[in-house]
Design a protein around this motif. Sequence first.
Motif, PDB file in Angstrom:
ATOM      1  N   ASN A   1      39.204 -26.319  36.264  1.00 47.48           N
ATOM      2  CA  ASN A   1      39.528 -24.971  36.752  1.00 47.48           C
ATOM      3  C   ASN A   1      38.659 -23.925  36.058  1.00 47.48           C
ATOM      4  N   GLN A   2      37.356 -24.083  36.195  1.00 42.75           N
ATOM      5  CA  GLN A   2      36.443 -23.155  35.530  1.00 42.75           C
ATOM      6  C   GLN A   2      36.584 -21.738  36.068  1.00 42.75           C
TER       7      GLN A   2
ATOM      8  N   LEU B   1      36.915 -18.439  33.785  1.00 46.30           N
ATOM      9  CA  LEU B   1      35.991 -17.308  33.933  1.00 46.30           C
ATOM     10  C   LEU B   1      36.749 -16.008  34.207  1.00 46.30           C
ATOM     11  N   SER B   2      37.825 -16.118  34.988  1.00 48.32           N
ATOM     12  CA  SER B   2      38.620 -14.930  35.318  1.00 48.32           C
ATOM     13  C   SER B   2      39.286 -14.347  34.083  1.00 48.32           C
TER      14      SER B   2
ATOM     15  N   LEU C   1      36.767  -9.102  28.821  1.00 42.11           N
ATOM     16  CA  LEU C   1      35.525  -8.343  28.619  1.00 42.11           C
ATOM     17  C   LEU C   1      35.537  -7.030  29.391  1.00 42.11           C
ATOM     18  N   ALA C   2      36.013  -7.071  30.625  1.00 41.44           N
ATOM     19  CA  ALA C   2      36.034  -5.860  31.446  1.00 41.44           C
ATOM     20  C   ALA C   2      36.951  -4.797  30.860  1.00 41.44           C
TER      21      ALA C   2
ATOM     22  N   LEU D   1      39.551 -13.956  40.870  1.00 43.51           N
ATOM     23  CA  LEU D   1      39.294 -15.396  40.915  1.00 43.51           C
ATOM     24  C   LEU D   1      37.945 -15.722  41.557  1.00 43.51           C
ATOM     25  N   LEU D   2      37.309 -14.738  42.190  1.00 42.58           N
ATOM     26  CA  LEU D   2      36.037 -14.973  42.871  1.00 42.58           C
ATOM     27  C   LEU D   2      34.827 -14.567  42.032  1.00 42.58           C
ATOM     28  N   ILE D   3      35.042 -14.171  40.786  1.00 41.84           N
ATOM     29  CA  ILE D   3      33.923 -13.713  39.965  1.00 41.84           C
ATOM     30  C   ILE D   3      33.023 -14.891  39.589  1.00 41.84           C
ATOM     31  N   SER D   4      31.783 -14.582  39.286  1.00 43.70           N
ATOM     32  CA  SER D   4      30.784 -15.605  38.976  1.00 43.70           C
ATOM     33  C   SER D   4      30.198 -15.366  37.581  1.00 43.70           C
TER      34      SER D   4
END
Length: 279
Positions: free
Chosen positions: A13-14, A18-19, A25-26, A137-140
């Motif tokens: 579940n990368q 990442l999320s 960070l954001a 959840l769609l961030i890269s």
Amino acid sequence: MIEFFNALADPDNQFLQLSMIMGGLASISFGIIGTFVTTKRIGYLAGAISHSVFGGIGLALYLQVRVGLAWADPLLGAIFAAVLSALIVGFVSIYAKEREDTIIGTIWAVGMAAGILFIDRTPGYFNLTSYLFGDILLISTRDLIFVICLDLLVVGISILFFNRFFGVCFDSEFTQLRGINTSFFYMFLLVLTALTVVLLVRIVGIVLVIALLTIPPAIASFYARRLWQMMVYSVIFCALFTWIGLALSYSFSLSSGPTIIVFSGAVYLVLLLVHNQFK
């Protein structure tokens, strides 16, 4: 919630990992810029900037698909529209106050409308929900690089020009009398706000961006006695809201952006009542 933590620990579940990193960070940029926005009381300007982003996204998609410009990425379109709107509303706010509300309202509405028209003329199907209401959840990995660069920029500039931004937010006339170009730093602050708004859109969307930019600083103001303390508390609250909202949305199969905002708003209302009760 146990299901969420089990999924978070799963290496497959990368996207979830990442999320969570993205949310933490954001929150640095959100907390710092949100503190300036709340203190200066320019949430309405940030609202106009955020809605104009949709026009830039629509233009980028049109140029990319219809015209064939591969470099016309929606992120670049969003940045262009946000910065341009920031400069326009900043100029109007400084030099044309009698028409400020009209111009800002026009930018707010035209930005959204232009984006829809561009998308209408673009062949293919586009899922606009992620732009309007966000989807962390769609961030890269590229998004993470962008937020790290923005964090470094925001933190560095805030430290370097802290006293000037402080003066612009609390007493611009006195700051101007001291020989500081308050108009320049006000515009500078709006540009930083524009860049932060673009990042915020990726998490909670265009429609909900103002809430996450202002709710954490509003809560932080209950407990902070200095501006830098308010920034630190805002970063912490923003990170907690994002992480807990993400966990709730995953556990109950809800949209992440609206869940983050509803949870943030609920916490704010409770703490507001408690703060007023014991004030």
